[in-house]
Design an enzyme around this catalytic site. Structure first.
Site, PDB file in Angstrom:
ATOM      1  N   GLU A 142     -10.555  11.425  -2.292  1.00  0.00           N
ATOM      2  CA  GLU A 142     -11.300  10.265  -2.805  1.00  0.00           C
ATOM      3  C   GLU A 142     -12.238   9.809  -1.683  1.00  0.00           C
ATOM      4  O   GLU A 142     -11.829   9.062  -0.790  1.00  0.00           O
ATOM      5  CB  GLU A 142     -10.370   9.135  -3.226  1.00  0.00           C
ATOM      6  CG  GLU A 142     -11.147   8.030  -3.959  1.00  0.00           C
ATOM      7  CD  GLU A 142     -10.279   6.848  -4.348  1.00  0.00           C
ATOM      8  OE1 GLU A 142     -10.639   6.170  -5.324  1.00  0.00           O
ATOM      9  OE2 GLU A 142      -9.259   6.591  -3.697  1.00  0.00           O
ATOM     10  N   ASN A 232     -12.860   0.135 -12.507  1.00  0.00           N
ATOM     11  CA  ASN A 232     -12.844  -0.313 -11.113  1.00  0.00           C
ATOM     12  C   ASN A 232     -13.804   0.520 -10.279  1.00  0.00           C
ATOM     13  O   ASN A 232     -13.848   1.743 -10.391  1.00  0.00           O
ATOM     14  CB  ASN A 232     -11.430  -0.217 -10.539  1.00  0.00           C
ATOM     15  CG  ASN A 232     -10.434  -1.091 -11.296  1.00  0.00           C
ATOM     16  OD1 ASN A 232      -9.454  -0.610 -11.842  1.00  0.00           O
ATOM     17  ND2 ASN A 232     -10.699  -2.381 -11.345  1.00  0.00           N
ATOM     18  N   ASP A 261      -1.373  -2.391 -13.389  1.00  0.00           N
ATOM     19  CA  ASP A 261      -0.551  -3.284 -12.566  1.00  0.00           C
ATOM     20  C   ASP A 261      -0.761  -4.754 -12.879  1.00  0.00           C
ATOM     21  O   ASP A 261      -0.153  -5.623 -12.251  1.00  0.00           O
ATOM     22  CB  ASP A 261      -0.812  -3.028 -11.077  1.00  0.00           C
ATOM     23  CG  ASP A 261      -2.252  -3.334 -10.668  1.00  0.00           C
ATOM     24  OD1 ASP A 261      -3.099  -3.582 -11.548  1.00  0.00           O
ATOM     25  OD2 ASP A 261      -2.534  -3.302  -9.450  1.00  0.00           O
ATOM     26  N   ASP A 287      -2.753   4.484  -7.659  1.00  0.00           N
ATOM     27  CA  ASP A 287      -3.723   4.223  -6.580  1.00  0.00           C
ATOM     28  C   ASP A 287      -3.013   3.461  -5.456  1.00  0.00           C
ATOM     29  O   ASP A 287      -3.585   2.599  -4.792  1.00  0.00           O
ATOM     30  CB  ASP A 287      -4.925   3.434  -7.100  1.00  0.00           C
ATOM     31  CG  ASP A 287      -6.095   3.415  -6.122  1.00  0.00           C
ATOM     32  OD1 ASP A 287      -6.128   4.263  -5.203  1.00  0.00           O
ATOM     33  OD2 ASP A 287      -6.970   2.532  -6.261  1.00  0.00           O
ATOM     34  N   ALA A 325      -7.602  -3.303  -2.265  1.00  0.00           N
ATOM     35  CA  ALA A 325      -7.430  -2.042  -1.535  1.00  0.00           C
ATOM     36  C   ALA A 325      -6.293  -1.232  -2.148  1.00  0.00           C
ATOM     37  O   ALA A 325      -5.165  -1.232  -1.659  1.00  0.00           O
ATOM     38  CB  ALA A 325      -7.152  -2.324  -0.066  1.00  0.00           C
TER      39      ALA A 325
END
Length: 403
Positions: A142, A232, A261, A287, A325
């Site tokens: 990524e 996102n 989440d 993630d 993050a």
């Protein structure tokens, strides 16, 4: 008499019979079924409970009142248990793996974070060994080939355009274990890199992008097949400028990643994505960064420091300070949220956490569903959908209590 003889057959210590549970099969939920596990594989799956007249033998485990689902598969995870895949430390990487396994993830890709190419190559060499040892399913790069306008938790100064030569360097460093790479296709070299990845048998994912609707369509036609955490780190869906979200949602060639989440996506947005794409095109991901499975505090994410407060991770300093993050999510929580809050059925949740990721990675011949001959990768959930048992390749990582 025959029934008594069957009941007295000696137990086979190599065979385990999981009896009495609801079982999530590809054809749908089975009540009071049973699974036979032998030699690390699923021997058979029955749609009815144990009957001594069947003449079965083995160690019998009564799981009445429980639900058995396939082991979860995470195609996008950076860390957990205080560790990070970016550490280039095999022991720390295994801390990440073990943490997520205890939460039901029996297969996973190791996701890197943007860094200098030599650093990423060094990380890839370590991760490649873990793939070859069977601990990981592959590597997901990524960054660094993502947009500075949508960098999220990636350091802007380390980003670069996706030069196909640089893309090739990372693939070579992974020694054939690279499974996926996220690219912003609108950048110079973006489409060429997508084509290179597709030709190399590596999943090209569109993400951290400022791409338009039309440019995203071009990327899909060039071979992109995944949307990196849809919604996102990309332009919002607009009624005059639909952007990448509309292009990725509408195309049947795309599997959309969703972070379930409750922080990254509103429940209504997640439900919209599932309805529009269809459950067969959704992959729930974590993630997750190092704080997954841990308490609040300070944690590293690649070269950056992240502060976790009330379970939400944000960059603590620098030009991207305050940006979310990654997450502290584990896939068991994503499953529970899906079936208790988001209105998904158990079958839909199994698709998103097991079947679809397995198919995407090309490992559905051995895992991702509870079928005869596949690896005995499974999760046992109680009535509240909490994990009470995890089996990987026939070995209990978390053994149900009293069983």
């Amino acid at each position: 008499m025959a029934q008594q003889q069957s009941a007295q057959r000696p137990s086979d210590p190599r065979r385990t019979i999981l009896a009495g549970a609801r079982i999530a099969r590809p054809s749908g939920l089975v009540e009071h079924g049973r699974i036979t596990v032998e030699g690390g594989l699923i021997g058979d799956v029955h749609s009815r409970d144990l009957d001594l007249a069947d003449g079965v033998s083995g160690s019998i485990m009564d799981l009445s009142g429980h639900l058995i689902v396939p082991g979860f598969i995470d195609i996008h995870v950076h860390g957990g248990g205080g560790g990070s895949f970016s550490s280039a430390d095999p022991e720390e990487c295994m801390t990440v793996v073990d943490t997520h396994r205890r939460h039901g993830t029996t297969s996973m890709l190791a996701s890197t974070v943007t860094g200098e190419l030599p650093d990423l190559a060094r990380q890839a060499a370590v991760l490649a060994e873990l793939v070859q040892q069977g601990e990981l399913a592959g590597i997901h790069f990524e960054g660094p080939f993502i947009s500075p306008h949508r960098c999220g938790a990636h350091q802007p100064e380390l980003l670069r355009d996706p030069d196909p030569a640089d893309v090739r360097k990372l693939l070579d460093a992974a020694h054939g274990t690279a499974s996926m790479m996220t690219v912003a296709p609108e950048l110079p070299g973006g489409l060429e890199s997508v084509r290179l990845l597709a030709d190399a048998g590596v999943i090209a994912a569109v993400g951290h992008t400022n791409s338009s609707y039309d440019a995203t369509r071009e990327a899909i036609d060039a071979g992109a097949t995944v949307a990196t955490h849809l919604f996102n780190a990309m332009p919002a869906l607009g009624h005059r400028a639909p952007g990448p979200v509309a292009a990725l949602l509408e195309d049947e060639r795309i599997t959309v990643e969703l972070i379930n989440d409750g922080t990254h996506l509103h429940a209504a947005v997640l439900q919209l994505a599932v309805r529009e794409a269809g459950a067969e095109r959704v992959a729930f991901i974590t993630d997750a960064m190092g704080a997954a499975g841990m308490n609040d505090g300070m944690y590293p994410l690649g070269p950056m420091q992240v502060e976790v407060r009330e379970g939400v991770a944000r960059i603590s300093e620098g030009p991207t300070a305050g940006s979310i993050a990654g997450s502290t999510l584990t896939l068991d929580r994503a499953f529970k949220r899906a079936v208790t809050l988001d209105g998904l059925t158990v079958d839909q949740a199994v698709q998103a956490l097991s079947a679809n990721p397995a198919r995407l990675l090309g490992i559905d011949g051995r895992t991702g569903s509870l079928q005869t001959g596949k690896d005995a990768d499974l999760v046992v959930l109680d009535a509240a959908y909490d994990v009470v048992g995890v089996m990987r390749r026939g070995e209990w990582l978390v053994r149900p209590r009293g069983a």
